[in-house]
Write an enzyme that holds these catalytic residues in place. Structure first.
Site, short mmCIF file in Angstrom:
data_model
loop_
_atom_site.label_atom_id
_atom_site.label_comp_id
_atom_site.label_asym_id
_atom_site.label_seq_id
_atom_site.Cartn_x
_atom_site.Cartn_y
_atom_site.Cartn_z
N THR A 9 0.99 -0.25 15.54
CA THR A 9 -0.09 0.53 14.94
C THR A 9 0.09 2.02 15.22
OG1 THR A 9 -2.47 0.61 14.64
CG2 THR A 9 -1.70 0.23 16.89
N ASP A 44 0.82 -1.21 0.00
CA ASP A 44 0.00 0.00 0.00
C ASP A 44 0.85 1.25 0.00
OD1 ASP A 44 -2.25 -1.45 0.20
OD2 ASP A 44 -3.02 -0.42 1.98
N GLY A 70 1.32 0.33 9.58
CA GLY A 70 0.74 0.05 10.89
C GLY A 70 0.44 -1.41 11.06
N LYS A 80 -1.43 1.16 -8.26
CA LYS A 80 -1.38 1.00 -9.72
C LYS A 80 -2.21 -0.18 -10.22
CE LYS A 80 3.05 3.27 -10.15
NZ LYS A 80 4.37 2.97 -9.66
N1 SAH Z 1 -3.37 0.27 9.52
C1 SAH Z 1 -2.84 1.56 9.89
C2 SAH Z 1 -3.86 2.66 9.79
C3 SAH Z 1 -4.45 2.84 8.41
S1 SAH Z 1 -5.61 4.15 8.33
C4 SAH Z 1 -2.26 1.49 11.29
O1 SAH Z 1 -2.44 0.49 12.01
O2 SAH Z 1 -1.58 2.42 11.69
C5 SAH Z 1 -4.62 5.49 7.80
C6 SAH Z 1 -4.47 6.53 8.90
O3 SAH Z 1 -3.48 6.11 9.83
C7 SAH Z 1 -3.98 7.85 8.43
O4 SAH Z 1 -5.03 8.64 7.93
C8 SAH Z 1 -3.42 8.46 9.70
O5 SAH Z 1 -4.45 8.93 10.54
C9 SAH Z 1 -2.85 7.24 10.37
N2 SAH Z 1 -1.40 7.10 10.10
C10 SAH Z 1 -0.78 6.00 9.63
N3 SAH Z 1 0.55 6.19 9.57
C11 SAH Z 1 0.79 7.42 10.04
C12 SAH Z 1 1.96 8.21 10.24
N4 SAH Z 1 3.17 7.73 9.94
N5 SAH Z 1 1.83 9.46 10.74
C13 SAH Z 1 0.63 9.95 11.05
N6 SAH Z 1 -0.51 9.27 10.88
C14 SAH Z 1 -0.45 8.01 10.39
#
Ligand code: SAH
Length: 407
Positions: A279, A196, A250, A218
């Protein structure tokens, strides 16, 4: 020529009596490794560290609370002399020599009959390194070997696990070091990686050249939605005998649609496993120096997707219940709806002065934190040109981390 030639050997000590004479820091480091291989460990020492006392209390070792006696070596296969008294170490050494038991000495390796290598384990391989009495060099060589094994740069790829199937790998919040060891290994072992946009990009650069990398952004979108296309691709590659890694930022199960992929694999009879990731709602505030809980300040933290505004017919969040709580609220995918969410929280009882931190691009080179109160959040977002990805932390923990900004 080596001044002290040694003959390496892997001792199988399971169920065998091993005596550790001494109960200090050397014992504390060595005993857990002996327990791990199932040795019958006896610690002989009038005093031991609290950690060793705990192991004795838990029945993992037998503690003989007294000084060393020659009879301690009866029925013993291996002994380690690690007291801070040279005379005692010498006695242990002499007693072991006369009984032909190999003896390690922490005080003077030149008088020992066995040396302990720097040891590391990776995926069924044990690495042991001995040098000419240069423990730091041994440890450094061991670390290099382990690192190369983990990264896959040491050519052991032919032995990799090639079971076809899908592995959901959580890549952590963005910095390449924040993936798990298991996740990194799965990436290096993959035939196909489906990644992703938010998956840590730098890690993809390290992939072996023969891995097929599919960028989700893509993928063609015809009649099917993007998620259906992803499900189709991972199942199709796995059924063709490939090991597929589905790589996300995450954790795959936190707003990552990971379980839809699990279901698709199950329905197709494709084996699927999960490697969790750090996460972002927890990891991003942490790296920015904000704790999501703090004693006496927040006894809960609530993680909410803000992709729908309060009051939206499809929203599943009870905003007035969230507003009635006092703990930390962590908002994800919420930049656009943040003003409406702040208004709902204030309407439900959260003070307008509640501290808020917006952490953008957390753990990545452009990371920055914008501070505001609930009341000022909308203005702060506009003035600072905040764009996703961002984590919004609402609650007194923000003031714990930034006391002067909210005094
Ligand atoms: N699966 C991911 C979340 C996906 S949803 C997890 O567990 O972290 C995507 C959202 O995650 C973004 O809109 C933001 O709010 C947050 N996010 C993910 N990575 C981030 C980062 N490096 N810095 C700030 N926000 C982040």
């Amino acid at each position: 020529m080596d001044e002290f030639p040694t003959y390496p050997s892997g001792l199988r000590l399971t169920g065998r009596r091993v005596v550790m004479v001494g109960g200090g820091h050397v014992a504390q480091r060595r005993v857990p490794q002996l327990i791990a291989v199932g040795a019958d460990v006896h610690v002989v020492s009038p005093e031991v560290t609290p950690a060793i006392e705990g192991m004795a209390g838990a029945g993992e070792v037998t503690w003989h609370r007294r000084g060393f006696e020659d009879a301690d070596l009866d029925g013993t296969w291996y002994v380690i002399a690690a007291t801070d008294d040279d005379a005692v170490n010498e006695q242990v050494s002499a007693s072991a020599e006369s009984r032909r038991i190999f003896c390690v000495r922490s005080d003077d390796a030149t008088r020992a009959t066995a040396w302990t290598p720097a040891v590391g384990r990776h995926d069924g391989v044990t690495v042991g390194v001995l040098s000419q009495r240069e423990p730091r060099r041994s440890a450094a060589v061991r670390d290099e070997i382990l690192e190369s094994l983990r990264e896959g740069t040491l050519a052991a790829r032919h032995q990799r696990d090639r079971t076809p199937g899908v592995v959901l790998v959580g890549g952590g919040p963005g910095h390449p070091d924040l993936i798990s060891v298991a996740g990194r290994k799965a990436l290096m072992d993959a035939d196909v990686v489906v990644a992703d946009r938010l998956a840590p990009r730098e890690l993809l650069g390290d992939l072996p050249a023969d891995i097929e990398l599919i960028d989700v952004a893509k993928l063609p979108r015809g009649r099917s939605a993007l998620q259906e296309e992803i499900n189709r691709v991972i199942v199709e590659r796995a059924l063709a005998g490939k090991q597929v890694v589905r790589f996300k930022g995450g954790d795959n199960f936190v707003f990552g649609r990971g379980y839809e992929e699990v279901i698709a694999c199950r329905e197709a009879g494709v084996p699927v496993t999960v490697i969790p990731g750090l996460t972002s709602p927890v990891a991003v505030p942490a790296v920015a120096g904000i704790p999501v809980t703090h004693r006496g300040v927040a006894h809960e933290f609530t993680v909410i997707s803000g992709h729908l505004p309060p009051g939206h017919p499809e929203s599943l969040t009870n905003w007035s219940a969230v507003a009635a709580q006092t703990g930390t609220v962590v908002l994800m995918m919420a930049v656009e709806n943040a003003p409406a969410i702040a208004a709902a929280l204030m309407a439900g009882g959260r003070p307008a002065s509640t501290p808020v931190a917006v952490v953008c691009d957390g753990t990545m080179p452009g990371e920055r934190t914008v501070l505001a109160t609930l009341e000022e959040l909308e203005t702060a977002l506009v003035e600072n040109g905040v764009r996703p990805p961002a984590i919004i932390v609402v609650g007194e923990v923000v003031a714990v981390a930034h006391p002067t900004a909210f005094s």
